[in-house]
Design a protein around this motif. Structure first.
Motif, PDB file in Angstrom:
ATOM      1  N   GLN A   1      -0.074  -6.274 -11.188  1.00 12.42           N
ATOM      2  CA  GLN A   1      -1.521  -6.415 -11.159  1.00 12.42           C
ATOM      3  C   GLN A   1      -2.088  -5.507 -10.078  1.00 12.42           C
ATOM      4  O   GLN A   1      -1.884  -5.740  -8.885  1.00 12.42           O
ATOM      5  CB  GLN A   1      -1.918  -7.872 -10.879  1.00 12.42           C
ATOM      6  N   PHE A   2      -2.809  -4.481 -10.497  1.00 14.57           N
ATOM      7  CA  PHE A   2      -3.497  -3.619  -9.539  1.00 14.57           C
ATOM      8  C   PHE A   2      -4.775  -4.328  -9.084  1.00 14.57           C
ATOM      9  O   PHE A   2      -5.293  -5.200  -9.790  1.00 14.57           O
ATOM     10  CB  PHE A   2      -3.804  -2.260 -10.160  1.00 14.57           C
ATOM     11  N   PRO A   3      -5.289  -3.950  -7.916  1.00 11.58           N
ATOM     12  CA  PRO A   3      -6.468  -4.642  -7.371  1.00 11.58           C
ATOM     13  C   PRO A   3      -7.613  -4.724  -8.374  1.00 11.58           C
ATOM     14  O   PRO A   3      -7.967  -3.726  -9.010  1.00 11.58           O
ATOM     15  CB  PRO A   3      -6.834  -3.788  -6.157  1.00 11.58           C
ATOM     16  N   LYS A   4      -8.119  -5.910  -8.514  1.00 11.43           N
ATOM     17  CA  LYS A   4      -9.268  -6.184  -9.390  1.00 11.43           C
ATOM     18  C   LYS A   4      -8.994  -5.839 -10.849  1.00 11.43           C
ATOM     19  O   LYS A   4      -9.916  -5.583 -11.618  1.00 11.43           O
ATOM     20  CB  LYS A   4     -10.510  -5.444  -8.886  1.00 11.43           C
ATOM     21  N   GLN A   5      -7.740  -5.852 -11.208  1.00 12.38           N
ATOM     22  CA  GLN A   5      -7.393  -5.596 -12.605  1.00 12.38           C
ATOM     23  C   GLN A   5      -6.555  -6.738 -13.162  1.00 12.38           C
ATOM     24  O   GLN A   5      -6.243  -7.699 -12.453  1.00 12.38           O
ATOM     25  CB  GLN A   5      -6.633  -4.269 -12.723  1.00 12.38           C
ATOM     26  N   SER A   6      -6.215  -6.617 -14.414  1.00 17.22           N
ATOM     27  CA  SER A   6      -5.470  -7.685 -15.074  1.00 17.22           C
ATOM     28  C   SER A   6      -3.973  -7.580 -14.798  1.00 17.22           C
ATOM     29  O   SER A   6      -3.497  -6.615 -14.199  1.00 17.22           O
ATOM     30  CB  SER A   6      -5.725  -7.620 -16.573  1.00 17.22           C
ATOM     31  N   LEU A   7      -3.270  -8.579 -15.241  1.00 21.48           N
ATOM     32  CA  LEU A   7      -1.815  -8.559 -15.152  1.00 21.48           C
ATOM     33  C   LEU A   7      -1.262  -7.831 -16.375  1.00 21.48           C
ATOM     34  O   LEU A   7      -1.605  -8.166 -17.510  1.00 21.48           O
ATOM     35  CB  LEU A   7      -1.246  -9.974 -15.124  1.00 21.48           C
ATOM     36  N   MET A   8      -0.413  -6.888 -16.109  1.00 17.54           N
ATOM     37  CA  MET A   8       0.209  -6.132 -17.192  1.00 17.54           C
ATOM     38  C   MET A   8       1.700  -6.397 -17.193  1.00 17.54           C
ATOM     39  O   MET A   8       2.365  -6.264 -16.164  1.00 17.54           O
ATOM     40  CB  MET A   8      -0.057  -4.631 -17.014  1.00 17.54           C
ATOM     41  N   LEU A   9       2.215  -6.746 -18.351  1.00 15.20           N
ATOM     42  CA  LEU A   9       3.644  -6.991 -18.453  1.00 15.20           C
ATOM     43  C   LEU A   9       4.394  -5.682 -18.259  1.00 15.20           C
ATOM     44  O   LEU A   9       4.093  -4.678 -18.904  1.00 15.20           O
ATOM     45  CB  LEU A   9       3.974  -7.586 -19.818  1.00 15.20           C
ATOM     46  N   MET A  10       5.369  -5.708 -17.368  1.00 16.50           N
ATOM     47  CA  MET A  10       6.180  -4.527 -17.110  1.00 16.50           C
ATOM     48  C   MET A  10       7.478  -4.569 -17.926  1.00 16.50           C
ATOM     49  O   MET A  10       7.864  -3.585 -18.550  1.00 16.50           O
ATOM     50  CB  MET A  10       6.557  -4.437 -15.630  1.00 16.50           C
ATOM     51  N   ALA A  11       8.129  -5.729 -17.867  1.00  7.64           N
ATOM     52  CA  ALA A  11       9.446  -5.802 -18.490  1.00  7.64           C
ATOM     53  C   ALA A  11       9.873  -7.243 -18.673  1.00  7.64           C
ATOM     54  O   ALA A  11       9.372  -8.156 -18.007  1.00  7.64           O
ATOM     55  CB  ALA A  11      10.466  -5.070 -17.629  1.00  7.64           C
TER      56      ALA A  11
END
Lengths: 115, 118
Positions: B38-48
């Motif tokens: 999760q980058f600042p002020k952004q959503s959670l992105m699945l990595m793996a």
């Protein structure tokens, strides 16, 4: 492809006001699951609710309520009589049958509740 | 109480350093764990997706040589950010599904690790 859209980036309300957080999703699956999570400033994710695609009943839990409408692909979240402690970022998420634990998150809505 | 423990909760290190983040399931076994960023002020992105005893499955666009995942036991998955650079600074969160009757319980999320690369 799965996609969750939370168009409201940030909302500010005054304490005791009602507020609705919108969530619109896209999926071609017939079976899927929808979630809402709360992320306070400390960062941890707090589970609020899970809904499967076959259960369109609205749900109420205290001051929280959820409106699931498949016809509009929406799963909106309402906080009644908001409180300062409700201030957080709220995420809507989608997962698929067969990959239930793999979440697709919306971009989140930051809720500011002012005293 | 917490059922997934993530460590460290915060790490600051110099560019070029490799950083290891641990995700442990407490009191239950997790054959699968998930890593999000999760980058600042952004959503959670699945990595793996981390799979016990086998290779991790990476999402499109995630460099597997950059983000090494090891799931050596049923209760531990590690994410190593190799040769970290400032653009790798982010909030990393792991999650693990319950070991039984998973479809009736939400998965457990760790409290996250804030990684800052100077």
């Amino acid at each position: 492809a799965q996609k969750v859209t939370q168009a409201q980036t940030e909302i500010s309300v005054v304490e005791k006001e009602d507020v609705t957080l919108d969530c619109v999703y896209e999926t071609r699956d017939t079976t899927y699951y929808l979630f809402w999570y709360k992320q306070p400033p400390s960062g941890e994710l707090v589970f609020l609710i899970r809904r499967n695609s076959f259960d369109e009943q609205n749900e109420i839990s205290g001051r929280y309520s959820w409106n699931f409408q498949k016809s509009t692909s929406s799963f909106n979240f309402t906080i009644t009589a908001s409180q300062v402690v409700d201030s957080a970022v709220y995420f809507c998420a989608l997962s698929r049958e067969g990959d239930f634990n793999k979440f697709y998150f919306g971009s989140g809505t930051k809720l500011n509740v002012k005293p | 109480g917490a059922v997934v423990s993530q460590h460290p909760s915060w790490v600051i290190c110099k560019s070029g350093t490799s950083v290891k983040i641990e995700c442990r399931s407490l009191d239950f076994q997790a054959t699968t764990m998930f890593w999000y960023r999760q980058f600042p002020k952004q959503s959670l992105m699945l990595m793996a997706t981390s799979n016990e005893g086998s290779k991790a499955t990476y999402e499109q666009g995630v460099e597997k040589d950059k983000f090494l995942i090891n799931h050596a036991s049923l209760t531990l998955s590690t994410l190593t950010v190799t040769s970290a650079h400032p653009e790798d600074s982010s909030f990393y969160i792991c999650s693990a599904p319950p070991d039984m009757d998973g479809n009736n319980q939400p998965q457990h999320f760790g409290d996250g690790t804030r990684l800052s690369i100077l």
